[in-house]
Design a protein around this motif. Sequence first.
Motif, short mmCIF file in Angstrom:
data_model
loop_
_atom_site.label_atom_id
_atom_site.label_comp_id
_atom_site.label_asym_id
_atom_site.label_seq_id
_atom_site.Cartn_x
_atom_site.Cartn_y
_atom_site.Cartn_z
N VAL A 1 0.90 -1.20 -0.11
CA VAL A 1 0.04 0.07 -0.09
C VAL A 1 0.96 1.24 -0.14
O VAL A 1 1.72 1.33 0.79
CB VAL A 1 -1.04 -0.21 1.31
N GLN A 2 0.51 2.26 -0.73
CA GLN A 2 1.36 3.46 -0.95
C GLN A 2 0.41 4.58 -0.39
O GLN A 2 -0.84 4.79 -0.79
CB GLN A 2 1.59 3.84 -2.38
N ALA A 3 0.84 5.42 0.42
CA ALA A 3 0.37 6.64 1.17
C ALA A 3 1.02 7.67 0.70
O ALA A 3 2.35 7.89 0.61
CB ALA A 3 0.16 6.33 2.64
N ARG A 4 0.36 8.76 -0.04
CA ARG A 4 0.97 9.98 -0.20
C ARG A 4 0.16 11.32 0.35
O ARG A 4 -1.37 11.24 0.33
CB ARG A 4 1.16 9.98 -1.60
N VAL A 5 1.04 12.17 0.64
CA VAL A 5 0.16 13.46 1.18
C VAL A 5 1.02 14.83 0.43
O VAL A 5 2.12 14.65 0.35
CB VAL A 5 0.47 13.55 2.61
N SER A 6 0.18 15.31 -0.32
CA SER A 6 0.53 16.66 -1.35
C SER A 6 0.02 18.01 -0.90
O SER A 6 -1.29 18.01 -0.37
CB SER A 6 0.03 16.14 -2.73
N ILE A 7 0.83 18.80 -0.79
CA ILE A 7 0.34 20.07 -0.53
C ILE A 7 0.65 20.91 -1.86
O ILE A 7 1.74 21.16 -1.98
CB ILE A 7 0.95 20.74 0.85
N LEU A 8 -0.29 21.52 -2.38
CA LEU A 8 -0.02 22.38 -3.67
C LEU A 8 -0.32 23.82 -3.17
O LEU A 8 -1.05 24.17 -2.31
CB LEU A 8 -1.25 22.08 -4.92
N ASN A 9 0.44 24.62 -3.71
CA ASN A 9 0.52 26.40 -3.31
C ASN A 9 0.82 26.31 -1.90
O ASN A 9 -0.05 26.85 -1.17
CB ASN A 9 -0.68 26.92 -3.79
N LEU A 10 1.75 25.81 -1.47
CA LEU A 10 2.09 25.43 -0.09
C LEU A 10 2.17 27.11 0.83
O LEU A 10 1.57 26.91 2.05
CB LEU A 10 3.58 25.16 0.19
N PHE A 11 2.42 28.15 0.02
CA PHE A 11 2.35 29.48 0.70
C PHE A 11 0.95 30.13 0.49
O PHE A 11 0.93 31.34 0.92
CB PHE A 11 3.57 30.15 0.39
#
Length: 788
Positions: free
Chosen positions: A745-755
């Motif tokens: 199982v792969q888990a991914r957390v992404s944050i776009l336009n961090l600021f």
Amino acid sequence: MKRTLIASSICMMLGLPAHAAGILPAIANEIQQPGHIAGQISDTLGQPVAAATVRLQSSDGKTLGVTQTDGQGAFEFDRIATGTYAVVVGKPGYQTGTDIVTLTPTAGKTSKITLASTRALEVKVAAQKLDRARNGIAVDTGSSNYHIGANDIAELPQGAGTPLNQVLLQAPGVAQDSYGQLHIRGDHGNVQYRINNIIIPESITGFGQSLDTRFADSINLLTGALPAQYGYRTAGVVDIHTKNGALANGGRIGVTVGSNNTQELSGEASGHKGNFTYYLNAAVLKNDLGIENPTSASSAIHDTTHQNKEFGYFSYLLNDSTRVSLILGNSDSKFQIPNVPDQTPGYTLTGVSSYPSQNLDERQHETTRYGILALQGTLGDKFDYQLAAFSRYSKVLFEPDATGDLMYTGVASRVLRTSQANGLQADGSYHLNPQHTLRSGVFFSQEHLDNNNAVLAFPADSSGNQTSSTPVGFTDINSKIANLYGVYAQDEWKLSDKLTVNYGMRFDQVDAYVTGNQWSPRIGAVYQATPQTTLHAGYARYFTPPPNELISGQTLALSQGTTAAPPGTLNDQVKPESADYYDMGISHKLTPNLTLGLDGYYKQVSNLLDEGQFGSALLYTPFNYSEGKIYGAELTANYRKDNLSAYLSLARSAALGKGIVSSQYNFDAAELAYIANNWVNLDHDQFITVSAGTAYRWLGTTYSANAMYGSGLRSGFANTAHLPGYVQVNIAAAHIYNVTQLGKVQARVSILNLFDKSYEIRDGSGIGVGAPQYGPRRAVYVSLDKFF
């Protein structure tokens, strides 16, 4: 057999009928009497292997017993002494399988062995041979090729879930625009999409949002002075090489949730059996930011989208040198058109006193379906070929809010456009001798276009002022058949170990709203100055037909005397573009891990093609500048060592046009007059574009980040100004876990336009710009993928 009796006994103990023994193989396989070895032999597809020879060997290699598997792939040995043994299984057409088992005084043992077919290995080798032959038909001598591999995609913050247009933004000279559009080296659109080197005709909406990155094994972006085999859309050629099932049987199912009420379910499956391989991909998405927000707010009003995409690749080896493949794809997307609140109506409508702009309900439905049937192979060691028949259907339906559109814009148009394109493509290469490889090919497509506009508008005077609050309606229906033909021939000439020259000629003709043709010479060279330094240069004559699927064929007389009338009445037909393109570059391997590149280009254009949005529907209308010039330079850097990778792309460009000579009715008199006498920047011209990214794998977790900078697209009267520059930073972390009873199982957390930077892509001004659009605000997404 004894294990069947055991299963039957268990059923009796549990009070189950005897036939339930068939559903308890797992229990039976795990319970063995002392001195007993039983097992199951299957292939890589999980199917039982019958009539396989099973040998039981002692620790010193002596064979103690031999048996065969039954029709269910089962076998057993009885009355075996305590100790350690090898179970060795063999069958013609399969690789030998072995399992080590240990018997104790109190329990027997179950053995499960999977046999890999040697035929599957042969199929894999033959498929790879044909892939190399197919790639050998294509050539990129003298042009600029930016390769995005599977690892590069996986290391992006959103991984394979990254929209295709966002993947391409990592390449040099690619600028983003609204509605998922891309501008490569200063051109508006003019991008050709290929799947396994086969052209996919453009859809009405543009393929950037119709193709799913997940089915791509690799992506090549080819720009610059292209060889003769590339025609029609030449700012960039995006060639997607698909995944297939030749290497593994398995699959994936994944879910993504996050900001903007995002909910996405996706899945893949691939496999092979004998000479047949397949790969399937599907995704269903829903979120509340389907189109860029027209305001700077963190969430949009009335912007929900529902999208589904499906893709299938099927391949069958007729023999070791011939393969037939089928590619099928579908994309179906529904969009709400986002609203700007608290606007002031510009028109009055009988019976309506108030209609808040945030309540408008415009919608757009986009559908694209495509299919490719290809025969590809080799004849001896000298000739490689690929023959393909393709078909593409595309539809766009814009449904207005009749009341709101009339009150705020004075016109409500229901726009329906459909396009059915069918065609043939044939390419071949002949290895004449070690110095010369000859290539040639033909292309033909026929496109049937239907446009249906149902319009409501108010009566108006000669100045466009509303004269009645009761709307009038008219319908504008037209059809067109567009034919496109092309043929090319070229020679790749290896003058020495260091210098290769590719020269050729192509001829293209278009018969549609206008008729045009052109002979186009091409020449490109690659010089390997040192093992670390490579230079390339090229010249190409380009012929670019107008995008017929975007031409509305509008009857201007129908709208005269209403608020739907455009600014002008002159409507010269859109013409094919003709250009001379020059490109030169150098690539240098500074260290074993770091490669630098520098590229420059210049394009001199007649009848330069551009596009603008001139109505409420998210559709573009093409037009020509009488002349144009586009030039720029690109700097790239790529680094990869062990668990660390990084890239940087820096591009400077300028795109200028002068004198609008088609579809002039969309422009007011002042703008036309100014453009007739002055060079103006094209609306999509961005002076500086930068993309950068890095990824690092540490303790099983991949950390990644990327950033984009744009100095701002053009704005204002005749594009004399530009929007402020912006930066967007994205980060992510991904880890693969081996979970008990779930597996990989792969888990991914992404944050776009961090600021959480708010920036405008468009402000609603500029030549052919219909409305403002803002870049997305900060968004957080969590993805889980289960692999099989």
